[in-house]
Scaffold this motif. Sequence first.
Motif, PDB file in Angstrom:
ATOM      1  N   GLN A   1      81.906  17.097  63.068  1.00  0.00           N
ATOM      2  CA  GLN A   1      82.946  17.230  64.091  1.00  0.00           C
ATOM      3  C   GLN A   1      84.212  17.840  63.499  1.00  0.00           C
ATOM      4  N   ARG A   2      84.599  17.360  62.335  1.00  0.00           N
ATOM      5  CA  ARG A   2      85.839  17.831  61.714  1.00  0.00           C
ATOM      6  C   ARG A   2      85.745  19.278  61.261  1.00  0.00           C
ATOM      7  N   HIS A   3      84.543  19.735  60.993  1.00  0.00           N
ATOM      8  CA  HIS A   3      84.388  21.079  60.429  1.00  0.00           C
ATOM      9  C   HIS A   3      83.790  22.072  61.421  1.00  0.00           C
ATOM     10  N   GLY A   4      83.723  21.679  62.683  1.00  0.00           N
ATOM     11  CA  GLY A   4      83.429  22.639  63.735  1.00  0.00           C
ATOM     12  C   GLY A   4      81.984  23.008  63.970  1.00  0.00           C
ATOM     13  N   PHE A   5      81.033  22.166  63.528  1.00  0.00           N
ATOM     14  CA  PHE A   5      79.630  22.483  63.814  1.00  0.00           C
ATOM     15  C   PHE A   5      78.873  21.248  64.322  1.00  0.00           C
ATOM     16  N   PHE A   6      79.579  20.432  65.092  1.00  0.00           N
ATOM     17  CA  PHE A   6      78.990  19.181  65.572  1.00  0.00           C
ATOM     18  C   PHE A   6      77.716  19.401  66.382  1.00  0.00           C
ATOM     19  N   ARG A   7      77.771  20.264  67.406  1.00  0.00           N
ATOM     20  CA  ARG A   7      76.608  20.371  68.303  1.00  0.00           C
ATOM     21  C   ARG A   7      75.371  20.851  67.549  1.00  0.00           C
ATOM     22  N   SER A   8      75.554  21.807  66.667  1.00  0.00           N
ATOM     23  CA  SER A   8      74.424  22.299  65.883  1.00  0.00           C
ATOM     24  C   SER A   8      73.851  21.184  65.009  1.00  0.00           C
ATOM     25  N   TYR A   9      74.712  20.461  64.332  1.00  0.00           N
ATOM     26  CA  TYR A   9      74.277  19.347  63.482  1.00  0.00           C
ATOM     27  C   TYR A   9      73.584  18.268  64.316  1.00  0.00           C
ATOM     28  N   HIS A  10      74.233  17.876  65.380  1.00  0.00           N
ATOM     29  CA  HIS A  10      73.764  16.792  66.245  1.00  0.00           C
ATOM     30  C   HIS A  10      72.363  17.079  66.783  1.00  0.00           C
ATOM     31  N   ASP A  11      72.173  18.256  67.355  1.00  0.00           N
ATOM     32  CA  ASP A  11      70.872  18.606  67.920  1.00  0.00           C
ATOM     33  C   ASP A  11      69.811  18.736  66.832  1.00  0.00           C
ATOM     34  N   THR A  12      70.196  19.274  65.681  1.00  0.00           N
ATOM     35  CA  THR A  12      69.237  19.443  64.591  1.00  0.00           C
ATOM     36  C   THR A  12      68.756  18.107  64.055  1.00  0.00           C
ATOM     37  N   VAL A  13      69.679  17.173  63.852  1.00  0.00           N
ATOM     38  CA  VAL A  13      69.291  15.870  63.317  1.00  0.00           C
ATOM     39  C   VAL A  13      68.377  15.136  64.292  1.00  0.00           C
ATOM     40  N   PHE A  14      68.730  15.107  65.563  1.00  0.00           N
ATOM     41  CA  PHE A  14      67.864  14.461  66.540  1.00  0.00           C
ATOM     42  C   PHE A  14      66.477  15.112  66.563  1.00  0.00           C
ATOM     43  N   ARG A  15      66.446  16.427  66.680  1.00  0.00           N
ATOM     44  CA  ARG A  15      65.160  17.128  66.811  1.00  0.00           C
ATOM     45  C   ARG A  15      64.287  16.935  65.568  1.00  0.00           C
ATOM     46  N   LYS A  16      64.870  17.096  64.394  1.00  0.00           N
ATOM     47  CA  LYS A  16      64.065  17.018  63.180  1.00  0.00           C
ATOM     48  C   LYS A  16      63.632  15.590  62.863  1.00  0.00           C
ATOM     49  N   PHE A  17      64.509  14.624  63.129  1.00  0.00           N
ATOM     50  CA  PHE A  17      64.110  13.240  62.857  1.00  0.00           C
ATOM     51  C   PHE A  17      62.937  12.831  63.728  1.00  0.00           C
ATOM     52  N   TRP A  18      63.026  13.105  65.019  1.00  0.00           N
ATOM     53  CA  TRP A  18      61.954  12.684  65.920  1.00  0.00           C
ATOM     54  C   TRP A  18      60.732  13.586  65.841  1.00  0.00           C
ATOM     55  N   GLY A  19      60.836  14.695  65.127  1.00  0.00           N
ATOM     56  CA  GLY A  19      59.672  15.530  64.846  1.00  0.00           C
ATOM     57  C   GLY A  19      59.082  15.278  63.475  1.00  0.00           C
TER      58      GLY A  19
ATOM     59  N   LEU B   1      70.390  11.247  51.303  1.00  0.00           N
ATOM     60  CA  LEU B   1      71.598  12.064  51.230  1.00  0.00           C
ATOM     61  C   LEU B   1      71.262  13.544  51.093  1.00  0.00           C
ATOM     62  N   ALA B   2      70.302  13.874  50.242  1.00  0.00           N
ATOM     63  CA  ALA B   2      69.956  15.284  50.021  1.00  0.00           C
ATOM     64  C   ALA B   2      69.469  15.937  51.310  1.00  0.00           C
ATOM     65  N   ALA B   3      68.732  15.174  52.119  1.00  0.00           N
ATOM     66  CA  ALA B   3      68.212  15.724  53.367  1.00  0.00           C
ATOM     67  C   ALA B   3      69.338  16.021  54.349  1.00  0.00           C
ATOM     68  N   ILE B   4      70.317  15.139  54.429  1.00  0.00           N
ATOM     69  CA  ILE B   4      71.452  15.376  55.330  1.00  0.00           C
ATOM     70  C   ILE B   4      72.320  16.513  54.797  1.00  0.00           C
ATOM     71  N   ILE B   5      72.467  16.620  53.487  1.00  0.00           N
ATOM     72  CA  ILE B   5      73.191  17.755  52.916  1.00  0.00           C
ATOM     73  C   ILE B   5      72.521  19.066  53.305  1.00  0.00           C
ATOM     74  N   ASP B   6      71.196  19.087  53.302  1.00  0.00           N
ATOM     75  CA  ASP B   6      70.474  20.296  53.712  1.00  0.00           C
ATOM     76  C   ASP B   6      70.805  20.674  55.150  1.00  0.00           C
ATOM     77  N   VAL B   7      70.886  19.685  56.029  1.00  0.00           N
ATOM     78  CA  VAL B   7      71.249  19.970  57.425  1.00  0.00           C
ATOM     79  C   VAL B   7      72.679  20.502  57.493  1.00  0.00           C
TER      80      VAL B   7
ATOM     81  N   SER C   1      72.740  24.050  56.340  1.00  0.00           N
ATOM     82  CA  SER C   1      72.055  24.940  57.284  1.00  0.00           C
ATOM     83  C   SER C   1      72.912  25.229  58.512  1.00  0.00           C
ATOM     84  N   CYS C   2      73.859  24.334  58.792  1.00  0.00           N
ATOM     85  CA  CYS C   2      74.765  24.522  59.931  1.00  0.00           C
ATOM     86  C   CYS C   2      76.061  25.241  59.518  1.00  0.00           C
TER      87      CYS C   2
END
Length: 211
Positions: free
Chosen positions: A100-118, A126-132, A135-136
């Motif tokens: 949110q603070r760095h201006g890519f919330f929606r991209s991050y948010h949708d990616t985390v939901f989609r990839k986790f449930w897939g 931590l490394a996995a979230i850093i990758d997201v 990527s954003c």
Amino acid sequence: MTRPIVRVYTDYKSPYAFVANKRLFELEETCGVELEWLPYTLRVAEFMGTVETRTPHFWRKVRYAYMDARRYANAQGLVMKGPRRIYDAFYSSVGMLFAQRHGFFRSYHDTVFRKFWGHELEIDELAAIIDVITSCGGSGSAFEAYVNGPARAEHDRIIDEAEALGVFGVPTMVFNGELFWGGDRIDMLIERIERPETVAAALGSRHRKPA
């Protein structure tokens, strides 16, 4: 003109938060509100007990809950695979705040939901979230510094504030101080946004003395 604010508490490991996500974003267009997204990281063992102590009744309820959420997911064309284990979503939750603070919330948010449930993302690594984050378009090193710095205190403060409001699960929406828990309460939330006078009427009826 300032738009009304709806605060949304969510957790990436919640199936019902996942399937409510799309409709919540639609509120910005259909109801002219601004969504304020905050993490409410569920402590699964605290309200669901440890795996060893769960009863057959409990497991029937869990199986139904995931089947029910999957119906909502299928209706939206979403892939929802059951979680492989119990997750601590702290890294993904503070990743939300960082994005949110760095201006890519929606991209991050949708990616985390989609990839986790897939089954493509381990949200407690931590490394996995850093990758997201990277990527954003975010800085992995800046995020790691945030995690090792003020992230935990900020995260815990948000949880404490949520619970002081009465939050106990996700998704929970807060509008004008009133809580709405679950995607099946979005219609009621819309009614409140469009007809705020119904809140006063509802609260008044609670305190009215019987004739």
